[in-house]
Design a protein around this motif. Structure first.
Motif, PDB file in Angstrom:
ATOM      1  N   ALA A 150       0.843  -1.059  -0.069  1.00  0.00           N
ATOM      2  CA  ALA A 150       0.062  -0.012  -0.145  1.00  0.00           C
ATOM      3  C   ALA A 150       0.827   1.261   0.007  1.00  0.00           C
ATOM      4  N   ASP A 151       0.378   2.299  -0.594  1.00  0.00           N
ATOM      5  CA  ASP A 151       0.695   3.712  -0.419  1.00  0.00           C
ATOM      6  C   ASP A 151      -0.040   4.144   0.741  1.00  0.00           C
ATOM      7  N   GLY A 152       0.480   5.713   1.141  1.00  0.00           N
ATOM      8  CA  GLY A 152      -0.086   6.183   2.209  1.00  0.00           C
ATOM      9  C   GLY A 152      -1.794   6.226   2.117  1.00  0.00           C
ATOM     10  N   VAL A 153      -2.568   6.601   1.049  1.00  0.00           N
ATOM     11  CA  VAL A 153      -3.933   6.463   1.017  1.00  0.00           C
ATOM     12  C   VAL A 153      -4.461   5.068   1.354  1.00  0.00           C
ATOM     13  N   ALA A 154      -3.743   4.116   0.603  1.00  0.00           N
ATOM     14  CA  ALA A 154      -4.358   2.842   0.829  1.00  0.00           C
ATOM     15  C   ALA A 154      -3.954   2.020   2.121  1.00  0.00           C
ATOM     16  N   ALA A 155      -2.906   2.719   2.576  1.00  0.00           N
ATOM     17  CA  ALA A 155      -2.576   2.306   4.245  1.00  0.00           C
ATOM     18  C   ALA A 155      -3.589   2.589   5.135  1.00  0.00           C
ATOM     19  N   VAL A 156      -3.930   3.920   4.994  1.00  0.00           N
ATOM     20  CA  VAL A 156      -4.994   4.303   5.867  1.00  0.00           C
ATOM     21  C   VAL A 156      -6.317   3.440   5.842  1.00  0.00           C
ATOM     22  N   ARG A 157      -6.678   3.226   4.667  1.00  0.00           N
ATOM     23  CA  ARG A 157      -8.066   2.237   4.637  1.00  0.00           C
ATOM     24  C   ARG A 157      -7.589   0.930   5.358  1.00  0.00           C
ATOM     25  N   LEU A 158      -6.519   0.397   5.087  1.00  0.00           N
ATOM     26  CA  LEU A 158      -6.023  -0.931   5.715  1.00  0.00           C
ATOM     27  C   LEU A 158      -6.276  -0.927   7.084  1.00  0.00           C
ATOM     28  N   ALA A 159      -5.612   0.478   7.662  1.00  0.00           N
ATOM     29  CA  ALA A 159      -5.693   0.450   9.176  1.00  0.00           C
ATOM     30  C   ALA A 159      -6.881   0.442   9.702  1.00  0.00           C
ATOM     31  N   GLU A 160      -7.882   1.324   8.840  1.00  0.00           N
ATOM     32  CA  GLU A 160      -9.251   1.354   9.534  1.00  0.00           C
ATOM     33  C   GLU A 160      -9.997  -0.040   9.463  1.00  0.00           C
ATOM     34  N   LEU A 161      -9.656  -0.687   8.584  1.00  0.00           N
ATOM     35  CA  LEU A 161     -10.277  -2.198   8.397  1.00  0.00           C
ATOM     36  C   LEU A 161      -9.585  -3.175   9.388  1.00  0.00           C
ATOM     37  N   LEU A 162      -8.311  -2.933   9.627  1.00  0.00           N
ATOM     38  CA  LEU A 162      -7.640  -4.173  10.501  1.00  0.00           C
ATOM     39  C   LEU A 162      -7.845  -3.553  12.128  1.00  0.00           C
TER      40      LEU A 162
END
Length: 428
Positions: A150-162
């Motif tokens: 992930a880049d920064g934007v995708a990483a935020v989404r993954l953190a939200e889900l995790l």
């Protein structure tokens, strides 16, 4: 597109991040945070790691969150191609306790050490370290993941889900705009210009450029987001423009403190999120922003930067990902050039954080700081994340070039003073 758990070829953008990952420049990003009491964190300071692992495992196997499938895959080379291969994580290894650290400075030092530590190649490319309470009020965590995920934007989404954000809004995928006739040749010309720019020696010799050594420094800074946003608007810019203005002053101060020359302008590479991801974890364009160090008036500094970023942001989105990262051989050439370029002297990234506060295993994530890699011959990087009403910034340096802690403290002072000064001028 949502990734499946079958063998799947990496996109060009994701594969380029594997090429950039070398023994001396580990291509990982991290999210460091401090936790409050709750869930797996008990009031007496004990940590119930099995409870945390059970919750993460349920999320990784939840069919309603297929975006987390990358955490159950590893990268291998098959028939000359890089592919995602199914690989169930051993959560007793991926989620584990580290040694306690002395306060926030100790957490920063831990992050600095982790930014040069490779992830296990035979496992999925992530880990979650839980730092027991030391001289802090509570435990801390550090989530590390390979940049191919992930880049920064995708990483935020993954953190939200995790991390306990069941109601996290999905990031809608923008529909591509129709390409006008003749766009192909304009894109080709733009590509040639952007590649040629890397060959220009537009930056005088500076300690900010050079071989990146194994001694890294990390420093944290925070500022109230609403106050900074109001000040930026009064000065004619955005929060990102104000951040860049603060970084210019903090970097100049750090150079002076180290007895180094201060260039009048600091060219910065700033990623811009692209509207189309195409199933890729990485989808960013790059804008170049000239940060003035010779402008003492903070409001004028913001205006100068804002004038540059308004046009550069649209141009970066129109140009898309950097041309040399669209193929494996091109990524190798780009990596070679990046260690020799004198076109930019720092990386700066600013990502909008989660809309809601996160919990990790039932424990509230009270503070969060992003940590991004420094690469090529660029010895300074600054990452920012908005979270819980604060703009959290992390300075990452080659410790032989700049003192990250000193630069981060100066950045915090600059952003606070910038907000106060710019706001008072705007209301005068």
């Amino acid at each position: 597109m949502v990734p499946s758990l079958g063998a799947e070829r990496l996109t060009a953008a994701d594969a380029s991040n594997v090429v950039f990952d070398t023994a001396d420049q580990v291509n990982v990003f991290a999210l460091a945070g401090r936790l409050g009491i709750g869930g797996f964190v008990h009031a007496d300071g004990t940590l119930e790691l099995d409870r945390l692992r059970a919750e993460i495992e349920s999320r990784l196997h939840d069919p309603s969150v297929p975006e987390l499938s990358r955490f159950r895959q590893r990268i291998i080379e098959r028939e000359g191609r890089l592919v995602w291969e199914p690989c169930e994580p051993d959560l007793t290894w991926h989620i584990r306790a580290s040694d306690a650290v002395p306060g926030l400075d100790g957490l920063a030092d831990l992050c600095a050490a982790l930014m040069i530590r490779p992830l296990a190649a035979h496992r999925p490319g992530w880990e979650l370290l839980v730092v027991p309470p030391g001289s802090t009020k509570g435990p801390a965590v550090v989530l590390r993941a390979h940049h191919a995920i992930a880049d920064g934007v995708a990483a935020v989404r993954l953190a939200e889900l995790l991390f306990g954000a069941e109601s996290a809004p999905s990031r809608a995928r923008a529909e591509p705009s129709p390409r006008p006739r003749g766009a192909w040749w304009r894109a080709a010309v733009t590509g040639v210009v952007r590649i040629a720019a890397m060959l220009r020696r537009s930056v005088p010799r500076t300690v900010l450029l050079g071989p990146i050594g194994p001694r890294r420094g990390v420093g944290f800074a925070e500022v109230d987001l609403a106050t900074l946003g109001d000040a930026a608007r009064h000065a004619g810019g955005t929060v990102n423009d104000a951040l860049l203005a603060g970084i210019a002053a903090a970097t100049a101060a750090g150079l002076r403190a180290g007895g180094h020359a201060v260039p009048g302008v600091l060219p910065a590479s700033v990623p811009v999120a692209l509207p189309e991801r195409g199933g890729s974890g990485n989808a960013v364009g790059v804008m170049m922003v000239q940060l003035p160090t010779d402008e003492p008036d903070v409001a004028l500094r913001i205006r100068r930067i804002a004038a540059s970023t308004r046009a550069a942001k649209d141009e970066a989105r129109a140009a898309g990902t950097f041309e040399l990262t669209r193929s494996r051989w091109g990524s190798r050439l780009f990596a070679w050039l990046a260690r020799r370029q004198r076109f930019v002297v720092m990386f700066v990234t600013n990502v909008r954080g989660p809309a809601a506060a996160l919990t990790i295993g039932g424990a509230p994530l009270e503070h969060a700081w992003p940590v991004t890699p420094i690469q090529g011959n660029v010895r300074l990087g600054v990452a920012a994340l908005s979270y819980r009403g604060r703009l959290a910034c992390t300075v990452h340096t080659d410790a032989t070039a700049l003192d990250a802690t000193a630069v981060a403290r100066k950045l915090a002072d600059e952003l606070t003073a910038l907000a106060t000064t710019a706001l008072s001028r705007g209301t005068a």
